[in-house]
Design a protein around this motif. Structure first.
Motif, mmCIF file in Angstrom:
data_model
loop_
_atom_site.group_PDB
_atom_site.id
_atom_site.type_symbol
_atom_site.label_atom_id
_atom_site.label_comp_id
_atom_site.label_asym_id
_atom_site.label_seq_id
_atom_site.Cartn_x
_atom_site.Cartn_y
_atom_site.Cartn_z
ATOM 1 N N THR A 161 0.807 -1.221 0.000
ATOM 2 C CA THR A 161 0.000 0.000 0.000
ATOM 3 C C THR A 161 0.840 1.272 0.000
ATOM 4 O O THR A 161 0.297 2.367 -0.121
ATOM 5 C CB THR A 161 -0.928 0.020 1.225
ATOM 6 N N PHE A 166 -0.076 1.245 -5.956
ATOM 7 C CA PHE A 166 -1.287 1.402 -5.140
ATOM 8 C C PHE A 166 -1.858 2.812 -5.302
ATOM 9 O O PHE A 166 -3.070 2.991 -5.470
ATOM 10 C CB PHE A 166 -0.975 1.125 -3.671
ATOM 11 N N HIS A 182 -6.883 0.104 1.860
ATOM 12 C CA HIS A 182 -5.573 0.091 2.519
ATOM 13 C C HIS A 182 -5.599 -0.849 3.728
ATOM 14 O O HIS A 182 -4.714 -1.702 3.898
ATOM 15 C CB HIS A 182 -5.231 1.517 2.948
ATOM 16 N N TYR A 206 -8.587 -4.563 -7.411
ATOM 17 C CA TYR A 206 -7.202 -4.149 -7.194
ATOM 18 C C TYR A 206 -6.235 -5.308 -7.453
ATOM 19 O O TYR A 206 -5.206 -5.139 -8.118
ATOM 20 C CB TYR A 206 -7.026 -3.631 -5.764
#
Length: 243
Positions: A161, A166, A182, A206
């Motif tokens: 993260t 990210f 996160h 993601y």
């Protein structure tokens, strides 16, 4: 005096998970396995398409087998000589959502492993992930998140993260959603499951982006997975995680 070349076949036995298979002739198939000792391994399964052949069901996608192949260094496709079923993950195959989630995990592991290169950690991670998806038919999305994260970690691409990837992938998210993602990724990094299951689909988006970015290949399984996302879960405060 002309010397004859002698080709020596070595027989190798290993556990293997069926990644995919394609028809080769009227009677045979080419099968790609994931194995701990050889990574991705491609074999010719002679007679697999013949009526009544035990290989027809043994070589079903997702099956975990013990296989024996005749190995020759000079060829890319080895010869499958024996196969025995260790686990068919029958519970997984009886649930559409579980099958689609497992396909995403299976394809990710296949991209992460290299051909004829040991991949014990990726193999064990895939095996554990399939077992979890099969054992939890009510929460396959949660467990595929854990499995795909673990495969990326085993391949040396653990989501982080704090990196630029990210930041780029989440720049369109509202701060609340970005913070939630996160926290979920940090939880996965610690070996836990996402703390907010209602946001699981943004996490899958993601991870899909991370897989495509690191392995530079599109995921054929992902559109089927995404088609199962509830509409209200794909959107958070009018924003979407970048595809």
């Amino acid at each position: 005096m002309i010397k004859k070349q002698v080709f020596v076949l070595a027989y190798e036995q290993t556990e293997a998970i069926v990644l995919r298979k394609v028809d080769f002739s009227e009677s045979s198939r080419i099968v790609t396995f994931l194995t701990p000792c050889r990574g991705r391994l491609t074999c010719m399964a002679k007679g697999a398409r013949r009526k009544g052949s035990p290989l027809a069901t043994l070589l079903d996608t997702y099956n975990r087998l013990e296989i024996t192949c005749a190995w020759k260094d000079s060829r890319q496709v080895q010869l499958l000589t024996e196969a025995a079923l260790l686990d068919s993950y029958g519970a997984l195959k009886g649930n559409v959502e579980s099958v689609v989630c497992a396909a995403f995990l299976l394809e990710t592991a296949g991209l992460a492993a290299q051909e004829n290169n040991p991949a014990p950690e990726i193999y064990n991670t895939l095996r554990a992930g399939l077992e979890q998806i099969a054992a939890n038919p009510d929460t396959p999305f949660t467990h595929v998140v854990h499995g795909v994260f673990a495969v990326l970690e085993a391949a040396g691409f653990a989501p982080n993260t704090e990196d630029a990837f990210f930041a780029e992938q989440t720049r369109r998210l509202a701060q609340k959603e970005r913070d939630a993602l996160h926290e979920s990724i940090d939880a996965l990094a610690s070996g836990g499951l996402p703390s907010e299951p209602e946001r699981i689909f943004n996490i899958i988006r993601y991870l899909k982006s991370a897989v495509v970015y690191h392995f530079e290949r599109p995921l054929k399984s992902y559109p089927f997975l995404e088609s199962m996302f509830p509409n209200q879960e794909c959107t958070q405060s009018g924003t979407l995680l970048r595809k």
